[in-house]
Design a protein around this motif. Structure first.
Motif, PDB file in Angstrom:
ATOM      1  N   SER A 146       0.803  -1.295   0.008  1.00 17.62           N
ATOM      2  CA  SER A 146      -0.124  -0.036  -0.068  1.00 17.62           C
ATOM      3  C   SER A 146       1.055   1.402   0.035  1.00 17.62           C
ATOM      4  O   SER A 146       0.396   2.357  -0.361  1.00 17.62           O
ATOM      5  N   GLY A 147       2.192   1.258   0.580  1.00 12.93           N
ATOM      6  CA  GLY A 147       2.923   2.427   0.453  1.00 12.93           C
ATOM      7  C   GLY A 147       2.765   3.162   1.874  1.00 12.93           C
ATOM      8  O   GLY A 147       3.297   4.189   2.151  1.00 12.93           O
ATOM      9  N   ARG A 148       1.792   2.492   2.715  1.00 14.25           N
ATOM     10  CA  ARG A 148       1.612   3.440   4.044  1.00 14.25           C
ATOM     11  C   ARG A 148       2.516   3.126   5.066  1.00 14.25           C
ATOM     12  O   ARG A 148       3.474   1.851   4.870  1.00 14.25           O
ATOM     13  N   ALA A 149       2.526   3.498   6.214  1.00 11.27           N
ATOM     14  CA  ALA A 149       3.285   3.648   7.358  1.00 11.27           C
ATOM     15  C   ALA A 149       3.052   2.018   7.702  1.00 11.27           C
ATOM     16  O   ALA A 149       1.813   1.642   7.884  1.00 11.27           O
ATOM     17  N   ALA A 150       4.056   1.407   8.289  1.00 11.35           N
ATOM     18  CA  ALA A 150       3.992  -0.021   8.788  1.00 11.35           C
ATOM     19  C   ALA A 150       4.989  -0.099   9.674  1.00 11.35           C
ATOM     20  O   ALA A 150       6.126   0.481   9.943  1.00 11.35           O
ATOM     21  N   VAL A 151       4.847  -1.324  10.555  1.00  9.59           N
ATOM     22  CA  VAL A 151       6.051  -1.498  11.608  1.00  9.59           C
ATOM     23  C   VAL A 151       6.095  -3.060  11.490  1.00  9.59           C
ATOM     24  O   VAL A 151       5.146  -3.942  11.251  1.00  9.59           O
ATOM     25  N   GLY A 160      12.966 -13.855  12.783  1.00 12.22           N
ATOM     26  CA  GLY A 160      11.790 -13.883  11.750  1.00 12.22           C
ATOM     27  C   GLY A 160      10.998 -12.579  12.308  1.00 12.22           C
ATOM     28  O   GLY A 160      11.059 -12.124  13.399  1.00 12.22           O
ATOM     29  N   TRP A 161      10.209 -12.084  11.393  1.00 12.12           N
ATOM     30  CA  TRP A 161       9.715 -10.588  11.726  1.00 12.12           C
ATOM     31  C   TRP A 161       8.101 -10.808  11.199  1.00 12.12           C
ATOM     32  O   TRP A 161       7.709 -11.625  10.141  1.00 12.12           O
ATOM     33  N   THR A 162       7.084 -10.023  11.830  1.00 16.21           N
ATOM     34  CA  THR A 162       5.832  -9.978  11.367  1.00 16.21           C
ATOM     35  C   THR A 162       5.587  -8.567  11.152  1.00 16.21           C
ATOM     36  O   THR A 162       5.692  -7.780  11.871  1.00 16.21           O
ATOM     37  N   VAL A 163       5.085  -8.187   9.905  1.00 13.13           N
ATOM     38  CA  VAL A 163       5.031  -6.738   9.486  1.00 13.13           C
ATOM     39  C   VAL A 163       3.287  -6.461   9.636  1.00 13.13           C
ATOM     40  O   VAL A 163       2.454  -7.325   9.283  1.00 13.13           O
ATOM     41  N   THR A 164       3.024  -5.265  10.140  1.00 12.47           N
ATOM     42  CA  THR A 164       1.436  -4.842  10.208  1.00 12.47           C
ATOM     43  C   THR A 164       1.481  -3.472   9.708  1.00 12.47           C
ATOM     44  O   THR A 164       2.283  -2.589  10.076  1.00 12.47           O
ATOM     45  N   VAL A 186       0.772  -1.477  23.596  1.00 13.75           N
ATOM     46  CA  VAL A 186       1.815  -1.076  22.769  1.00 13.75           C
ATOM     47  C   VAL A 186       1.277   0.089  22.122  1.00 13.75           C
ATOM     48  O   VAL A 186       0.188   0.260  21.683  1.00 13.75           O
ATOM     49  N   TYR A 187       2.174   1.277  22.050  1.00  8.85           N
ATOM     50  CA  TYR A 187       1.837   2.599  21.387  1.00  8.85           C
ATOM     51  C   TYR A 187       2.809   2.635  20.197  1.00  8.85           C
ATOM     52  O   TYR A 187       4.046   2.424  20.333  1.00  8.85           O
ATOM     53  N   ARG A 209      -2.683   2.500  19.078  1.00  8.70           N
ATOM     54  CA  ARG A 209      -2.430   1.530  20.219  1.00  8.70           C
ATOM     55  C   ARG A 209      -3.028   0.160  19.800  1.00  8.70           C
ATOM     56  O   ARG A 209      -3.727  -0.092  19.028  1.00  8.70           O
ATOM     57  N   SER A 210      -2.184  -0.706  20.550  1.00  8.69           N
ATOM     58  CA  SER A 210      -2.670  -2.226  20.410  1.00  8.69           C
ATOM     59  C   SER A 210      -2.372  -2.992  21.562  1.00  8.69           C
ATOM     60  O   SER A 210      -1.627  -2.608  22.591  1.00  8.69           O
ATOM     61  N   VAL A 211      -3.325  -3.868  22.015  1.00  4.52           N
ATOM     62  CA  VAL A 211      -3.360  -4.590  23.016  1.00  4.52           C
ATOM     63  C   VAL A 211      -3.390  -5.982  22.912  1.00  4.52           C
ATOM     64  O   VAL A 211      -3.436  -6.575  23.787  1.00  4.52           O
ATOM     65  N   ASP A 212      -2.751  -6.437  21.557  1.00  7.31           N
ATOM     66  CA  ASP A 212      -2.492  -7.680  21.389  1.00  7.31           C
ATOM     67  C   ASP A 212      -1.051  -7.898  21.086  1.00  7.31           C
ATOM     68  O   ASP A 212      -0.777  -8.694  20.143  1.00  7.31           O
ATOM     69  N   GLY A 213      -0.049  -7.020  21.455  1.00 12.98           N
ATOM     70  CA  GLY A 213       1.170  -7.130  21.239  1.00 12.98           C
ATOM     71  C   GLY A 213       1.705  -6.604  19.714  1.00 12.98           C
ATOM     72  O   GLY A 213       2.552  -6.972  19.254  1.00 12.98           O
ATOM     73  N   GLY A 214       0.764  -5.844  19.217  1.00 11.01           N
ATOM     74  CA  GLY A 214       0.998  -5.171  17.898  1.00 11.01           C
ATOM     75  C   GLY A 214       0.367  -6.003  16.637  1.00 11.01           C
ATOM     76  O   GLY A 214       0.801  -5.806  15.678  1.00 11.01           O
TER      77      GLY A 214
END
Length: 310
Positions: A146-151, A160-164, A186-187, A209-214
């Motif tokens: 999408s080209g949007r901000a991600a972490v 290993g990595w998980t991208v959201t 997590v903020y 904000r995330s309440v499930d670890g991101g």
């Protein structure tokens, strides 16, 4: 250089490995702790051959090196720091670099090694140097679809990595995202230019904000032309429950509802960063404070050359 050895009652001064300068010559440097007794001093500059010095005995002896990346590493060991260098073209200065890569500064020898497995976050990933209290490592960048901000987060030392993708207010990926993990949430502060209002330094355009670890994110705060906070210095400070604080350019702000609304604090214009001991903020030119829970702070003074009554 000031060193506090494990179990010691006071700081001691040891000779810095940096070259001696005279007259009006200046020297820029960076000190990075890499675990007990281990540290790296880097000479200022942006070139691949800038000099470095590594110690594994608390600054008693130093070994010279440079900032070139040598080889690869499968994971991020304890005490290491996560950074970047220029992968394309190799060794280019920051303004000429087209693609960055993640590198690990090793606590074994102070050398940089390319991380073998990296998240797909565009050409300019921005890692956070230290792990969060739960052991997770975070990198921000751009969602390739999408080209949007991600972490991205790794919970196995960078293997290993998980991208959201973040639910940001605009398709523009912005500058970077500052992530802080608290006990209850997590903020992620999305940094980037604001629409409308006076231009500001260090603009924060949204807080998630995330309440499930991101794994999933909810955008709690969207910065408008005049709504405060509009800036962020360093990291957000997660507290217990739904409490979070923002150190902005001219004041601090506190939310007790996860970032939906904020109240201005009497002070709090502090830059906050992650250290192995907790979140560290600078209260004055030589006054600092540490917190592990975002609510209770331990204050101390370091490198003060003024008298207590000044």
């Amino acid at each position: 250089m000031a060193v506090l050895d494990a179990g010691a009652g006071e700081w001691v001064l040891r000779r810095s490995p940096l070259p001696r300068v005279t007259g009006t010559d200046g020297v820029s440097s960076q000190l990075t702790a890499l675990g007990p007794g281990r540290a790296l001093v880097e000479e200022g500059g942006a070139g691949p051959r800038d000099r470095t010095w590594f110690t594994r005995d608390g600054g008693r002896t130093w070994r010279a090196g440079d900032t070139r990346t040598v080889g690869t590493i499968q994971g991020i060991p304890a005490g290491a720091v996560l950074g970047t260098d220029c992968a394309e073209p190799a060794g280019a200065l920051p303004d000429d670099c087209r693609r960055h890569r993640l590198v690990v500064v090793s606590p074994e020898d102070g050398r940089r090694r390319a991380l073998a497995r990296v998240p797909l976050l565009g050409d300019r990933p921005r890692p956070q140097e230290q792990p969060e209290p739960d052991g997770s490592w975070w990198v921000s960048g751009t969602d390739p679809r999408s080209g949007r901000a991600a972490v991205a987060v790794s919970r196995d030392g960078g293997r290993g990595w998980t991208v959201t993708r973040l639910p940001g207010p605009t398709a523009d990926p912005g500058r970077y995202t500052a992530v802080a993990v608290g006990r209850d949430a997590v903020y992620a502060a999305e940094m980037g230019e604001l629409r409308g209002g006076e231009p500001v330094k260090n603009p924060m355009r949204a807080l998630h904000r995330s309440v499930d670890g991101g794994r999933t994110w909810l955008r709690m705060w969207t910065t408008g032309p005049s709504e405060q906070p509009r800036t962020l210095l360093g990291l957000p400070v997660p507290g217990p429950g739904a409490r979070v604080e923002i150190g902005a350019e001219h004041s601090g702000y506190r939310s007790t509802d996860g970032g939906r609304t904020f109240a201005r604090l009497a002070d709090g214009s502090h830059h906050t960063r992650r250290t192995p001991l907790g979140l560290l903020r600078e209260d004055s030119p030589c006054g600092y404070a540490l917190t592990e829970d975002g609510a209770r702070w331990s204050t101390f003074h370091l490198a003060c050359d003024t008298r207590p009554d000044d």
